[in-house]
Design an enzyme around this catalytic site. Sequence first.
Site, short mmCIF file in Angstrom:
data_model
loop_
_atom_site.label_atom_id
_atom_site.label_comp_id
_atom_site.label_asym_id
_atom_site.label_seq_id
_atom_site.Cartn_x
_atom_site.Cartn_y
_atom_site.Cartn_z
N LYS A 1 24.81 -19.87 -19.82
CA LYS A 1 23.64 -19.27 -19.16
C LYS A 1 24.08 -17.98 -18.51
O LYS A 1 25.27 -17.79 -18.18
CB LYS A 1 23.03 -20.20 -18.12
CG LYS A 1 23.98 -20.71 -17.00
CD LYS A 1 24.19 -19.79 -15.83
CE LYS A 1 25.07 -20.42 -14.74
NZ LYS A 1 25.57 -19.47 -13.74
N PRO B 1 34.80 -19.59 -20.94
CA PRO B 1 35.85 -19.61 -19.91
C PRO B 1 35.43 -20.46 -18.72
O PRO B 1 34.24 -20.48 -18.37
CB PRO B 1 35.97 -18.13 -19.51
CG PRO B 1 34.68 -17.50 -19.90
CD PRO B 1 34.16 -18.27 -21.08
N MET B 2 36.38 -21.15 -18.12
CA MET B 2 36.06 -21.97 -16.94
C MET B 2 36.04 -21.08 -15.71
O MET B 2 36.82 -20.13 -15.60
CB MET B 2 37.11 -23.07 -16.77
CG MET B 2 37.07 -24.06 -17.90
SD MET B 2 37.85 -25.61 -17.46
CE MET B 2 39.56 -25.19 -17.59
N GLY C 1 31.19 -18.32 -14.35
CA GLY C 1 29.80 -18.06 -13.97
C GLY C 1 28.84 -18.23 -15.13
O GLY C 1 27.66 -17.92 -15.04
N LEU C 2 29.36 -18.78 -16.25
CA LEU C 2 28.54 -18.97 -17.45
C LEU C 2 28.02 -20.41 -17.52
O LEU C 2 27.32 -20.78 -18.47
CB LEU C 2 29.33 -18.64 -18.71
CG LEU C 2 29.81 -17.18 -18.80
CD1 LEU C 2 30.76 -16.99 -19.98
CD2 LEU C 2 28.62 -16.24 -18.95
N SER D 1 28.62 -27.26 -16.58
CA SER D 1 27.27 -27.82 -16.39
C SER D 1 26.57 -28.00 -17.72
O SER D 1 25.86 -29.00 -17.94
CB SER D 1 26.42 -26.88 -15.53
OG SER D 1 27.08 -26.57 -14.33
N ASP E 1 23.53 -26.57 -11.51
CA ASP E 1 23.05 -25.88 -12.71
C ASP E 1 22.69 -26.81 -13.86
O ASP E 1 22.18 -26.36 -14.88
CB ASP E 1 24.12 -24.90 -13.22
CG ASP E 1 24.18 -23.64 -12.39
OD1 ASP E 1 23.27 -23.41 -11.58
OD2 ASP E 1 25.15 -22.88 -12.56
#
Length: 289
Positions: free
Chosen positions: A9, A92-93, A96-97, A101, A134
């Site tokens: 996201k 990537p951990m 912020g993507l 979640s 999220d």
Amino acid sequence: MMVLPAPAKLNLFLYITGRRDDGYHNLQTLFQFVDHGDSLGFEPAPDGELSLHPALPGVAEEQNLIIKAARLLQHHTGCTQGARIHLTKRLPMGGGLGGGSSDAATTLVALNRLWQLGLPTEQLAQLGLTLGADVPVFIRGQAAFAEGVGDILTPAHPPEPWYLVLHPEIEVATAAVFNDPELTRNSPVLSLQQRLALPWQNDCEPLVKKHHPEVAKLLGWLLEYAPSRMTGTGACIFASFGSREKAEQTLAKAPEGTRGFVAKGCNLSPLFSALQKMDAATPSSNTAT
Ligand SMILES: C[C@](O)(CO)[C@H](O)COP(=O)(O)OP(=O)(O)OC[C@H]1O[C@@H](n2ccc(N)nc2=O)[C@H](O)[C@@H]1O
Ligand SMILES: Nc1ncnc2c1ncn2[C@@H]1O[C@H](COP(=O)(O)OP(=O)(O)OP(=O)(O)O)[C@@H](O)[C@H]1O
């Protein structure tokens, strides 16, 4: 095997409007999905057994949101079936993507089908919220204006451009950003219409830029090409383009070693596009979420 996507996201804007007594923050954000993300495969397993292949480096299996989601569903329903889950990790951990979640949401939706539990979306979203703020938007699968802690969702229909998403080589801990005394927490509560009409910003960005010069530098570079912002609490940044080619050309010019990808904005989650395709191919299958 049931193979389903767990898309990323973007927070097209993100405003922090207050802090609640429980320490969580009220926010206003616009979520949109992109057609790039992790991929998960689900196979039945006997005796309630749950396993993840391969394991995620640095995350103990019991801490992995995929296993946590599966276990939560078993406990909530008393289901005694198990699953062997295959993970292709692309996101990537701490980027912020919303990768973790999204993995959790795809797991809840997929196992609800595989185990034929028939839980309605609303209940899956409520369960998902206990795993992370999220998760519900990924379960509902529609681009949305989110309020509250991110759980009050109103479907939204922003444009669906091509995005270039770049990943500065750092991981930002969400809790550290929210706990920072310097975080702006007093953005006004506005309607979606008002928010859409104003320039889009991310209240976490100034703080993350200050503490992580890598983010400030890469954002400065990307801003030369297109309006750009950070997603979530970082570290990833994104810019929108009118065509895939423009986004790819810009990625090709990025400073050497920069990791990133080009993806299309989607107001319907790729998870739900995949489920719709699956249902069209096997009309007799369980069509509940
Ligand atoms: C900022 C966003 O990325 C926007 O999409 C999300 O709201 C964060 O969601 P997330 O990573 O799933 O976050 P969670 O795992 O629920 O929370 C991590 C930590 O962030 C803080 N947190 C999170 C969400 C929120 N609305 N207020 C908070 O203060 C809390 O300290 C919490 O312990
Ligand atoms: N399946 C999973 N995928 C990624 N991270 C996981 C997973 N399970 C547990 N985690 C933990 O969750 C943390 C946050 O990962 P995630 O990829 O969701 O961050 P994020 O993209 O910053 O999320 P958000 O945008 O929601 O803040 C990781 O650092 C990791 O320790």
